[in-house]
Design an enzyme around this catalytic site. Structure first.
Site, PDB file in Angstrom:
ATOM      1  N   HIS A 164      -3.218 -27.652  43.907  1.00 54.26           N
ATOM      2  CA  HIS A 164      -3.982 -28.864  43.602  1.00 54.26           C
ATOM      3  C   HIS A 164      -5.215 -28.518  42.754  1.00 54.26           C
ATOM      4  CE1 HIS A 164      -5.725 -32.891  44.523  1.00 54.26           C
ATOM      5  NE2 HIS A 164      -6.852 -32.219  44.340  1.00 54.26           N
ATOM      6  N   GLU A 165      -6.016 -27.575  43.263  1.00 61.53           N
ATOM      7  CA  GLU A 165      -7.248 -27.226  42.543  1.00 61.53           C
ATOM      8  C   GLU A 165      -6.932 -26.595  41.196  1.00 61.53           C
ATOM      9  OE1 GLU A 165      -9.729 -28.654  43.618  1.00 61.53           O
ATOM     10  OE2 GLU A 165      -9.097 -29.020  45.693  1.00 61.53           O
ATOM     11  N   HIS A 178      -6.519 -29.237  38.650  1.00 58.38           N
ATOM     12  CA  HIS A 178      -7.827 -29.602  38.084  1.00 58.38           C
ATOM     13  C   HIS A 178      -8.256 -28.543  37.062  1.00 58.38           C
ATOM     14  CE1 HIS A 178      -8.841 -32.995  40.625  1.00 58.38           C
ATOM     15  NE2 HIS A 178      -8.689 -32.315  41.745  1.00 58.38           N
ATOM     16  N   GLU A 235      -7.635 -36.301  38.957  1.00 53.53           N
ATOM     17  CA  GLU A 235      -6.734 -36.263  40.113  1.00 53.53           C
ATOM     18  C   GLU A 235      -5.275 -36.371  39.698  1.00 53.53           C
ATOM     19  OE1 GLU A 235      -6.928 -35.649  43.448  1.00 53.53           O
ATOM     20  OE2 GLU A 235      -8.907 -34.942  42.882  1.00 53.53           O
TER      21      GLU A 235
HETATM   22 ZN    ZN Z   1      -8.613 -33.137  43.664  1.00 51.05          ZN
END
Ligand code: ZN
Length: 513
Positions: A270-271, A274, A300
């Site tokens: 997830h990170e 980003h 996101e």
């Molecule tokens: Zn996030």
């Protein structure tokens, strides 16, 4: 910013503005590094000092950006009347938006807010550890007061919540979010019911004794595989995973638990999603709006796409399961590939947002959105927040948290004054599903390449469709440009149905792409 710009001419206001923006960028990125350090390694007794350091840097950055010199240069650039599609015109328009917002806030206010937010973060952290909401309540009240004051200073006194949503996602309003959430709510609740009915959760004892060092190596391999560049970034640990910095120095964090190895893997993916967005923004525009992210919903959408649409797919695990097994041969000996994929795509009710699956996650966001609306409208007092949280939790998610630490105190956001941020997560989920279907349409053989561990076609497509534009377009404009339609709920509902309720297979929640 590059030092030899093709625009360089004496008296040319554009390179002059870029130089001034670069100074602000250096101050802000240093402040960002201090904030990263605060959450990864700051000794508790140094909190007071850090609060002072951060407020000084915030003040210097604010002064640099709002200086008379910046104003004069911006005015000169506007007066030169560049063609509206020129980079210089786009930069002038966005810097004007930021400049007006920054100058409406007096230095006194910026200093007070920064100092208070530092204290509020530590108060939240202590109060969560002791499960004592009352300790945090006065800090939260003050955060709300500051948030209302800020909206009012900006000229949004009649709709302060819209101001805070707009800060995170330019052009998005509370009405827009409410309308999307209204369309999403019933079909989603129905879908959750269908999935839970047909899917006995896998035994929770499936994963035990996964060493932190092997988890860390897997997190690194998975994030490297999807394209995160460790020459310009790193991965550390923190209480609450996050990504900070920019494309030149991108900081990811995760956390490790020996009996929950999927948590570290998926928060890392997830990170890193980003991080890939940061690293894909135009490097020579790092200090200008053309080198910045549009907003949090788009951010996101990038993290969710890599975490969920990619990371939870059968294609990804065709590539990654053998690597995972090499790192945990004993622990995974009795776990079949199908069981592993079922665990990756497990749907269950959970009181904690960050521990919840991608289906029920959106219910957590709807809860927070309703509470924020009520806090800003004055319908809800801070004292009544824990009870209202628990009531809504039962109503939407179907269970109540065991205590406030697991309920109203679970998130860091409000302690940092980040109101209007939560909707971005579900907007991001909506946009991620839209992008996913567009990518499947545009890139033939996409899933086959993911299964071979080649993630570059998808990353390249995202770089061209989303990353390279910086802030040139607002949230919904960019979504429309990339997918041919505005933000919509149908692609997410279609994706969740296809992945979690495969046609002809009733009662199984096996990820299938
Ligand atoms: Zn996030």
């Amino acid at each position: 910013m590059s030092t030899s710009s093709p625009h360089e001419r004496s008296n040319d206001p554009y390179p002059a503005l870029r130089r001034q923006l670069h100074r602000t960028y250096l101050l802000r990125s240093t402040l960002g590094l201090l904030e990263w350090d605060q959450q990864t390694g700051l000794p508790p007794e140094a909190a007071g000092l850090r609060s002072e350091q951060s407020s000084l840097l915030a003040e210097l950055a604010h002064e640099a950006f709002t200086s008379d010199e910046t104003r004069a240069t911006l005015e000169a650039l506007e007066a030169s009347d560049p063609s509206p599609t020129d980079d210089s015109a786009v930069v002038a328009r966005l810097v004007r938006r930021d400049y007006d917002r920054a100058t409406r806030l007096p230095t006194r206010f910026v200093r007070e807010k920064t100092e208070h937010l530092n204290l509020a973060y530590h108060a939240w952290s202590r109060s969560r550890a002791k499960d004592d909401f009352a300790q945090f309540a006065p800090f939260l009240k003050k955060n709300l007061e500051l948030a209302r004051e800020e909206a009012s200073l900006q000229g949004w006194e009649s709709n302060p919540y819209d101001y805070h949503i707009d800060l995170h996602d330019p052009g998005v309003t509370a009405n827009k979010v409410e309308s999307l959430f209204r369309q999403l709510k019933e079909p989603l609740l129905e879908l959750v019911g269908r999935i839970l009915e047909g899917s006995p959760a896998p035994a929770s004892s499936l994963f035990n004794g996964f060493s932190e060092s092997a988890q860390e190596r897997c997190a690194r391999l998975a994030t490297e595989a999807i394209g995160f560049d460790y020459r310009r970034g790193r991965l550390d640990r923190s209480l609450h995973p996050f990504c900070s910095g920019d494309g030149q120095d991108t900081r990811l964090t995760t956390r490790f638990h020996p009996d929950n190895p999927l948590d570290s893997l998926f928060s890392s993916l997830h990170e890193a999603g980003h991080g890939l967005y940061c690293q894909g923004l135009p490097a020579d525009e790092v200090a200008t709006p053309l080198g910045e992210a549009v907003g949090m919903a788009i951010h996101e959408s990038q993290s969710r796409l890599w975490e969920n649409q990619v990371g939870r797919s059968r294609a990804f695990w065709t590539h990654f399961a053998p690597i995972y097994r090499r790192h945990f041969p004993e622990q995974l000996r009795d776990v079949s590939d199908d069981e592993l994929l079922r665990a990756v795509n497990r749907v269950s009710l959970n009181p904690i947002r960050v521990d919840s699956d991608e289906v029920t996650y959106n219910l957590h966001i709807m809860l927070r959105f309703e509470l924020e609306q009520a806090l800003f409208s004055g319908d809800l007092e801070v004292e009544a927040l824990p009870a209202e949280w628990n009531r809504l939790s039962l109503d939407l998610i179907g269970l109540q948290p065991a205590n406030d630490a697991e309920g109203v105190l679970q998130d860091i956001h409000w302690s940092g004054g980040a109101f209007g941020y939560f909707p971005s997560y579900t907007l991001g989920n909506l946009i991620a599903a839209q992008l996913w279907y567009k990518a499947l349409e545009i890139l033939p053989g996409l899933e086959e390449s993911l299964a071979k561990g080649d993630f570059s076609p998808l990353l390249e497509w995202l770089r061209n469709t989303i990353h390279r534009h910086g802030r040139r377009f607002d949230t919904e404009e960019l979504v429309t440009l990339a997918t041919g339609q505005g933000i919509s709920t149908e692609p997410l509902l279609r994706y969740l149905k296809e992945r979690y309720v495969p046609a002809g297979v009733s009662g199984r929640s096996v990820g299938s792409v």
